[in-house]
Design a protein around this motif. Structure first.
Motif, PDB file in Angstrom:
ATOM      1  N   ALA A 188      -2.851   5.220  -7.407  1.00 36.09           N
ATOM      2  CA  ALA A 188      -4.007   4.591  -6.774  1.00 36.09           C
ATOM      3  C   ALA A 188      -3.741   4.613  -5.267  1.00 36.09           C
ATOM      4  CB  ALA A 188      -4.171   3.159  -7.269  1.00 36.09           C
ATOM      5  N   LEU A 189      -4.590   5.248  -4.515  1.00 33.21           N
ATOM      6  CA  LEU A 189      -4.337   5.449  -3.087  1.00 33.21           C
ATOM      7  C   LEU A 189      -4.280   4.154  -2.288  1.00 33.21           C
ATOM      8  CD1 LEU A 189      -6.376   8.689  -2.403  1.00 33.21           C
ATOM      9  CD2 LEU A 189      -3.951   8.431  -2.913  1.00 33.21           C
ATOM     10  N   THR A 190      -4.649   3.051  -2.882  1.00 31.85           N
ATOM     11  CA  THR A 190      -4.525   1.758  -2.211  1.00 31.85           C
ATOM     12  C   THR A 190      -3.172   1.126  -2.538  1.00 31.85           C
ATOM     13  OG1 THR A 190      -5.645   0.709  -4.073  1.00 31.85           O
ATOM     14  CG2 THR A 190      -7.014   1.316  -2.170  1.00 31.85           C
ATOM     15  N   GLY A 191      -2.349   1.844  -3.236  1.00 30.91           N
ATOM     16  CA  GLY A 191      -1.030   1.349  -3.641  1.00 30.91           C
ATOM     17  C   GLY A 191      -1.072   0.964  -5.102  1.00 30.91           C
TER      18      GLY A 191
ATOM     19  N   PRO B  59       0.801  -1.228   0.000  1.00 29.44           N
ATOM     20  CA  PRO B  59       0.000   0.000   0.000  1.00 29.44           C
ATOM     21  C   PRO B  59       0.838   1.284   0.000  1.00 29.44           C
ATOM     22  CG  PRO B  59       0.050  -0.934   2.187  1.00 29.44           C
ATOM     23  CD  PRO B  59       0.771  -1.913   1.283  1.00 29.44           C
TER      24      PRO B  59
ATOM     25  N   TYR C 139       2.787   4.313  -1.362  1.00 31.09           N
ATOM     26  CA  TYR C 139       2.884   5.113  -2.584  1.00 31.09           C
ATOM     27  C   TYR C 139       3.614   6.425  -2.286  1.00 31.09           C
ATOM     28  CZ  TYR C 139      -1.339   7.176  -0.526  1.00 31.09           C
ATOM     29  OH  TYR C 139      -2.244   7.743   0.333  1.00 31.09           O
TER      30      TYR C 139
END
Length: 138
Positions: free
Chosen positions: A36-39, A11, A13
């Motif tokens: 993508a904020l979830t990685g 996750p 980034y």
């Protein structure tokens, strides 16, 4: 580079925020539009070569524990590609993340090993010395 077990970005980034990417006209300290904020990267298959070639020190160094992953300590550790300097790059919103005891001990150890160590956050920079002292650059 071969992946090191347990060293996946997952996750994290952090590099997608703190690094400048000229090829994408992305400024340091701003989140990449493709992140993508979830990685992960939304344009992973077509991302620029500079992104393809980049690995933070945490991913390359077996000696850095999971607790030193950049998003966990707020600091991205890296060799400066244009010099022999070792950099600790922080989010400008948290410019003193490099003072985290885990990170700071590592930076002092790098300085003791003869490296020039610089912590950076936006336009601010600090030099870290082998004796543990540090000084903001003008």
């Amino acid at each position: 580079m071969l992946d090191i077990p347990g060293k996946a970005c997952g996750p994290c980034y952090f590099c997608c925020k703190v690094l400048e990417i000229e090829e994408m006209k992305k400024k340091a300290g701003t989140l990449c539009a493709h992140c993508a904020l979830t990685g992960g990267c939304g344009v992973y298959d077509t991302r620029p070569e500079v992104c393809r070639d980049y690995y933070c020190q945490w991913k390359e160094d077996r000696g850095l524990p999971a607790t030193m992953r950049p998003d966990r300590v707020g600091t991205l550790l890296m060799d400066d590609p244009d010099s022999d300097e070792y950099h600790a790059v922080c989010d400008p919103e948290k410019p003193f993340s490099w003072r985290n005891p885990l990170v700071f001990r590592h930076l002092v150890a790098e300085a003791k090993a003869g490296r020039m160590v610089v912590a950076k956050a936006g336009l601010r920079a600090w030099r870290i010395y082998a004796d543990g002292h540090w000084q903001e650059s003008a």
